[in-house]
Design an enzyme around this catalytic site. Structure first.
Site, PDB file in Angstrom:
ATOM      1  N   ARG A  23       5.731   9.672   2.197  1.00 21.64           N
ATOM      2  CA  ARG A  23       6.450  10.166   3.467  1.00 21.64           C
ATOM      3  C   ARG A  23       7.708   9.445   3.715  1.00 21.64           C
ATOM      4  O   ARG A  23       8.653  10.088   3.983  1.00 21.64           O
ATOM      5  CB  ARG A  23       5.533   9.156   4.339  1.00 21.64           C
ATOM      6  CG  ARG A  23       6.042   9.135   5.769  1.00 21.64           C
ATOM      7  CD  ARG A  23       5.238   8.375   6.736  1.00 21.64           C
ATOM      8  NE  ARG A  23       5.630   7.888   8.162  1.00 21.64           N
ATOM      9  CZ  ARG A  23       6.036   8.619   9.237  1.00 21.64           C
ATOM     10  NH1 ARG A  23       5.545  10.043   9.251  1.00 21.64           N
ATOM     11  NH2 ARG A  23       6.387   8.260  10.367  1.00 21.64           N
ATOM     12  N   ARG A  29       1.577  10.140   7.893  1.00 15.01           N
ATOM     13  CA  ARG A  29       0.924   9.012   7.614  1.00 15.01           C
ATOM     14  C   ARG A  29      -0.495   9.346   7.129  1.00 15.01           C
ATOM     15  O   ARG A  29      -0.795  10.443   7.427  1.00 15.01           O
ATOM     16  CB  ARG A  29       0.913   8.110   8.719  1.00 15.01           C
ATOM     17  CG  ARG A  29       2.033   7.547   9.410  1.00 15.01           C
ATOM     18  CD  ARG A  29       1.830   6.958  10.472  1.00 15.01           C
ATOM     19  NE  ARG A  29       3.171   6.391  11.283  1.00 15.01           N
ATOM     20  CZ  ARG A  29       3.886   7.242  12.152  1.00 15.01           C
ATOM     21  NH1 ARG A  29       3.238   8.273  12.641  1.00 15.01           N
ATOM     22  NH2 ARG A  29       5.078   6.735  12.951  1.00 15.01           N
ATOM     23  N   HIS A  54       2.231   5.964   0.874  1.00 11.82           N
ATOM     24  CA  HIS A  54       3.101   6.078   2.139  1.00 11.82           C
ATOM     25  C   HIS A  54       4.582   6.401   1.517  1.00 11.82           C
ATOM     26  O   HIS A  54       5.662   6.566   2.285  1.00 11.82           O
ATOM     27  CB  HIS A  54       3.078   4.556   2.822  1.00 11.82           C
ATOM     28  CG  HIS A  54       3.670   4.679   4.367  1.00 11.82           C
ATOM     29  ND1 HIS A  54       3.229   5.361   5.163  1.00 11.82           N
ATOM     30  CD2 HIS A  54       5.035   4.180   4.679  1.00 11.82           C
ATOM     31  CE1 HIS A  54       4.138   5.067   6.400  1.00 11.82           C
ATOM     32  NE2 HIS A  54       5.178   4.389   5.860  1.00 11.82           N
TER      33      HIS A  54
END
Length: 321
Positions: free
Chosen positions: A267, A171, A264
């Protein structure tokens, strides 16, 4: 902050109006919710009270609220659904009414327990939107932004942060929490991060990520203390995640990426690409720091959707007409 007042046209009896004004005041002055949130909550409860006025045949009193049944609440949700509201809006409206009911109980006005007995509407789970491997690699290349009027060390810094997000599945908060002493430079093939729920996990660091971090450190003009942040801003202080988000936003246009291509999303891409190449779901769960395997399993749906799209686009019989 001034106290909100109950609307003069609130469709309810006087005792409910007083309770409504007290509830709004509590939201604004005790819970310190934003004016926008207070207004939205207030509007949702006004709509509910308007429904009750029609449903009960008269403006609702506190006694009426206390005697409501789950069937009454479900009738309201059904009526709102028929008006075209989606599950997310219904859930917010129910949350506002529950908040009002809790305030009634807290202030000794009565227990309106029917709200707690009704399940919130289910919201369709949206799938993560990963970035393709070629696009992800371009985002991690400092040369992609070479035309921007920014110092080379800043471009190298942003590339190193993004490399950690995609290469380790971090994160953004986890990447920015690393200290200089924890920097995964060549020879350091493992890092430990503190994730959600204050849970620590160790992660392997591939050579490409180590090299990106080393390139940033070689150019960084600031003297970084071992216990200080690894990634710093233009003035040497801790790097604000918003700066990284803005850097990615600038990249999207040049690379032709959608708005869903965010830090994000890297990820998400880490997990999806590992899974597509045969990664074990349990291992990916541990790498991402998910408490539950069900949270990680959503990536199987992403990969399944991708395979179906490829099949539909390229299988000879899929396009037969």
């Amino acid at each position: 902050m001034s106290e909100p007042s109950a609307s003069a046209i609130l469709p309810a009896a006087e005792d409910v109006r007083a309770a409504y004004a007290d509830w709004l005041s509590g939201l604004a002055n005790e819970r310190r919710l934003s004016p926008h949130t207070v207004e939205a909550y207030g509007r949702d409860v006004r709509i509910f009270l308007g429904f009750l006025q029609t449903h009960l045949g008269a403006p609702a009193t506190l006694a009426d609220l206390v005697s409501l049944t789950p069937r009454d609440i479900r009738a309201f949700l059904s009526a709102r659904r028929n008006d075209g509201l989606q599950s997310r809006s219904l859930m917010r409206g129910l949350a506002a009414s529950r908040s009002f009911a809790r305030r009634l109980a807290l202030t000794g006005r009565g227990e309106a327990s029917a709200f707690a007995a009704v399940r919130s509407p289910k919201i369709a789970r949206s799938l993560p939107k990963p970035i393709s491997p070629p696009a992800a690699r371009k985002m991690l290349d400092a040369e992609t932004r070479a035309g921007e009027e920014r110092a080379d060390w800043v471009l190298a810094r942003d590339a190193a942060v993004l490399a950690l997000l995609y290469g380790c599945g971090l994160r953004i908060s986890e990447a920015l929490s690393l200290t200089r002493a924890e920097a995964p430079v060549p020879g350091v093939d493992r890092i430990e991060v503190l994730g959600k729920g204050s849970k620590r996990r160790q992660l392997p660091v591939i050579a490409a990520v180590q090299e990106a971090v080393a390139a940033y450190l070689a150019q960084c003009p600031w003297s970084l203390k071992p216990e200080g942040p690894l990634f710093v801003g233009a003035k040497g202080g801790p790097l604000n995640p918003r700066i990284v988000q803005q850097a990615v936003a600038r990249m999207r246009g040049g690379l032709g990426l959608p708005d869903t291509a965010t830090p994000h999303a890297l990820r998400h891409s880490f997990a999806t690409h590992l899974l597509a190449r045969g990664g074990d779901l349990r291992t990916i769960q541990e790498l991402l720091g998910h408490a539950s395997l069900s949270t990680t399993q959503i990536y199987t749906e992403v990969d399944g959707a991708r395979l179906m799209a490829i099949h539909a686009a390229f299988h000879p019989r899929a396009r037969a007409g």
